[in-house]
Design a protein around this motif. Structure first.
Motif, PDB file in Angstrom:
ATOM      1  N   THR A 166       0.829  -1.208   0.000  1.00  0.00           N
ATOM      2  CA  THR A 166       0.000   0.000   0.000  1.00  0.00           C
ATOM      3  C   THR A 166       0.861   1.255   0.000  1.00  0.00           C
ATOM      4  OG1 THR A 166      -1.655  -1.246   1.253  1.00  0.00           O
ATOM      5  CG2 THR A 166      -1.928   1.138   1.159  1.00  0.00           C
ATOM      6  N   CYS A 176       1.037   3.945  -3.086  1.00  0.00           N
ATOM      7  CA  CYS A 176       0.696   5.336  -2.786  1.00  0.00           C
ATOM      8  C   CYS A 176       1.821   6.274  -3.208  1.00  0.00           C
ATOM      9  CB  CYS A 176       0.391   5.485  -1.302  1.00  0.00           C
ATOM     10  SG  CYS A 176       0.051   7.181  -0.791  1.00  0.00           S
ATOM     11  N   ALA A 218      -4.073   2.307  -3.950  1.00  0.00           N
ATOM     12  CA  ALA A 218      -3.760   2.189  -2.529  1.00  0.00           C
ATOM     13  C   ALA A 218      -4.963   2.374  -1.610  1.00  0.00           C
ATOM     14  CB  ALA A 218      -2.674   3.197  -2.145  1.00  0.00           C
ATOM     15  N   GLN A 219      -6.020   3.015  -2.074  1.00  0.00           N
ATOM     16  CA  GLN A 219      -7.113   3.356  -1.156  1.00  0.00           C
ATOM     17  C   GLN A 219      -7.828   2.118  -0.608  1.00  0.00           C
ATOM     18  OE1 GLN A 219      -9.686   6.787  -1.971  1.00  0.00           O
ATOM     19  NE2 GLN A 219     -11.460   5.508  -1.548  1.00  0.00           N
ATOM     20  N   SER A 251      -5.794   0.377   1.981  1.00  0.00           N
ATOM     21  CA  SER A 251      -5.638   1.219   3.173  1.00  0.00           C
ATOM     22  C   SER A 251      -6.853   1.102   4.085  1.00  0.00           C
ATOM     23  CB  SER A 251      -5.409   2.681   2.771  1.00  0.00           C
ATOM     24  OG  SER A 251      -6.600   3.291   2.302  1.00  0.00           O
ATOM     25  N   CYS A 269       0.431   8.015   4.164  1.00  0.00           N
ATOM     26  CA  CYS A 269       0.590   8.402   2.766  1.00  0.00           C
ATOM     27  C   CYS A 269      -0.767   8.549   2.091  1.00  0.00           C
ATOM     28  CB  CYS A 269       1.439   7.367   2.028  1.00  0.00           C
ATOM     29  SG  CYS A 269       1.696   7.754   0.273  1.00  0.00           S
ATOM     30  N   VAL A 270      -1.624   7.547   2.239  1.00  0.00           N
ATOM     31  CA  VAL A 270      -2.936   7.574   1.584  1.00  0.00           C
ATOM     32  C   VAL A 270      -3.772   8.733   2.107  1.00  0.00           C
ATOM     33  CG1 VAL A 270      -5.076   6.294   1.187  1.00  0.00           C
ATOM     34  CG2 VAL A 270      -2.878   5.086   1.170  1.00  0.00           C
ATOM     35  N   TYR A 271      -3.664   9.021   3.404  1.00  0.00           N
ATOM     36  CA  TYR A 271      -4.449  10.106   4.012  1.00  0.00           C
ATOM     37  C   TYR A 271      -4.207  11.434   3.299  1.00  0.00           C
ATOM     38  CZ  TYR A 271      -6.310  13.273   7.559  1.00  0.00           C
ATOM     39  OH  TYR A 271      -7.022  14.253   8.213  1.00  0.00           O
ATOM     40  N   TYR A 329      -3.845  11.982   0.249  1.00  0.00           N
ATOM     41  CA  TYR A 329      -4.404  12.045  -1.103  1.00  0.00           C
ATOM     42  C   TYR A 329      -5.896  11.729  -1.176  1.00  0.00           C
ATOM     43  CZ  TYR A 329       0.506  12.016  -2.442  1.00  0.00           C
ATOM     44  OH  TYR A 329       1.832  12.333  -2.565  1.00  0.00           O
ATOM     45  N   VAL A 330      -6.425  10.994  -0.203  1.00  0.00           N
ATOM     46  CA  VAL A 330      -7.810  10.545  -0.280  1.00  0.00           C
ATOM     47  C   VAL A 330      -8.765  11.726  -0.092  1.00  0.00           C
ATOM     48  CG1 VAL A 330      -8.108  10.011   2.178  1.00  0.00           C
ATOM     49  CG2 VAL A 330      -9.373   8.716   0.463  1.00  0.00           C
TER      50      VAL A 330
END
Length: 425
Positions: free
Chosen positions: A149, A153, A160-161, A164, A192-194, A196-197
């Motif tokens: 993940t 990301c 990746a979402q 995650s 990392c995902v946080y 961009y989401v």
């Protein structure tokens, strides 16, 4: 040890850390560890992506022969093995190492071939997730899924979402009992995902998971007088606490206390050094996609210090010690329990103890190992091999507690009883 070169009090005074700035170790310690990591590279063995990743994050010489060899070897290994027999986590580490070297993992060129490593990683991550959804456990481990993940990301691959969300739910599940290493890798991926989401419910879920992991590390540090997990999980845990400050704010991190634990340990294992080095320069794996490769050239400590290793016994004879070694299987097939006491020089590793036991009684104490990035891993003892299919392995214990080092680095003391027990995970 490093603590002998510089007193712990002096080291703590030199740590740079405020509530809003990075914690950074003294440059001479960073230089020594980076030099040791560069010196660990063996041109006769497979390249370790974690070593290249750490060298890049810690400001190693990106134009030097060691860096060039590692990079080329990793490209060739990816082309040869990524689609065939690499795990998803191994592919993810190769992606991270390439990103940290300013290489495009979607166009890995070696051996007159070009491979889209991101495509391979996405396929293997999909396999992990299908198994996780169907069986409740991934094809390999949650640690690997965390690496997958994170790599997807950081490569801005767009896949990746989904993982995650599954990882965040695993972290928050009351039935989950994840190791420090697993929680750390997962937290880095979620952080990392946080960034961009866009979906608010997903952001809320990731934020809760990150708050939970980061605060659990702070709690463990307070209870353990600086230690989080064990000395070999400290590197990843420190990376998380550096990277997730906004998720545990307004709580403060006493980085000097945590760093004191690291300073007091004489790191020898290359993989352990590779995980702790980024944290010592105020970085984490989240920084791999933003490195300025050109700016890191000509900064290697090997250009400032001698390349000769800092290790050695200075020729001092080692006194003999006695170590009791037993092997036990009460899990599969015909059960057995055997024990022996062997004599080895002080400072010998557990692997050397096992080799003496095998030499003295090969019918009973034969064993096999395979080389991993963490050193030799025992796959079989007395003809009984662990298996990922039935989740079995050989666990090593001393006084009932699992060893926190591998057989290639753990050094038993005189009179110690080491137990190898066939176990499940």
């Amino acid at each position: 040890m490093f603590g002998m070169a510089l007193g712990i009090g002096v080291l703590l005074a030199l740590v740079g850390c405020t509530a809003t700035e990075s914690c950074v170790a003294p440059q001479d310690m960073v230089s020594q560890l980076l030099q040791r990591l560069e010196g660990s590279v063996n041109f006769e063995e497979a390249a370790n992506p974690s070593v290249l990743l750490a060298m890049n994050l810690a400001g190693g010489d990106s134009d030097g022969p060691i860096h060039k060899w590692l990079l080329q070897e990793l490209k060739e290994e990816a082309v040869r093995r990524a689609q065939k027999d690499m795990t998803s986590g191994q592919v993810a580490l190769h992606v991270l190492a390439l990103l940290s070297s300013c290489q495009d993992p979607q166009h890995v060129h070696a051996l007159e071939q070009t491979l889209n490593l991101i495509h391979v990683l996405q396929q293997k991550t999909d396999e992990e997730m299908a198994e996780l959804e169907a069986e409740g456990i991934p094809k390999t481990t949650l640690y690997s899924v965390g690496l997958d993940t994170l790599a997807l990301c950081l490569a801005d691959a767009g896949g990746a979402q989904g993982p995650s969300v599954a990882l965040a739910k695993q972290v928050l599940s009351p039935e989950s009992h994840l190791s420090v290493d697993t929680r750390a890798v997962v937290a880095l991926a979620l952080a990392c995902v946080y960034n961009y989401v866009e979906l608010q419910d997903v952001r809320d879920l990731l934020q809760e998971a990150l708050w939970t992991v980061s605060n659990s590390f702070l709690d463990e540090q307070e209870k353990g007088s600086g230690m989080i997990g064990n000395i070999y999980s400290m590197g990843l845990a420190l990376q998380v606490l550096e990277a997730t400050r906004k998720f545990y704010a307004p709580r403060k991190w006493d980085c000097a206390q945590a760093f004191s634990v690291v300073f007091a340990h004489d790191y020898q294992q290359p993989m352990a050094i590779a995980q702790v080095l980024p944290a010592l320069v105020g970085k984490s794996y989240l920084d791999v996609a933003g490195l300025d490769c050109a700016a890191t050239q000509d900064m290697s400590p090997s250009r400032q210090l001698s390349l000769s290793p800092m290790l050695g016994t200075h020729g001092v004879p080692r006194a003999p010690i006695q170590v009791t070694y037993s092997i036990t299987n009460k899990l599969q097939g015909k059960h057995f329990h055997y024990s022996t006491t062997v004599t080895v020089p002080s400072g010998s590793t557990l692997l050397e103890v096992m080799e003496v036991a095998e030499e003295e009684n090969p019918q009973i104490f034969s064993f096999q190992t395979e080389q991993t990035s963490w050193g030799p891993y025992v796959t079989s003892i007395h003809g009984l091999a662990g298996s990922t299919d039935d989740r079995t392995y050989w666990q090593f214990l001393s006084a009932g507690d699992a060893l926190d080092e591998g057989v290639g680095t753990y050094k038993p003391h005189d009179g110690e009883h080491i137990q190898a027990v066939f176990s499940t995970y």
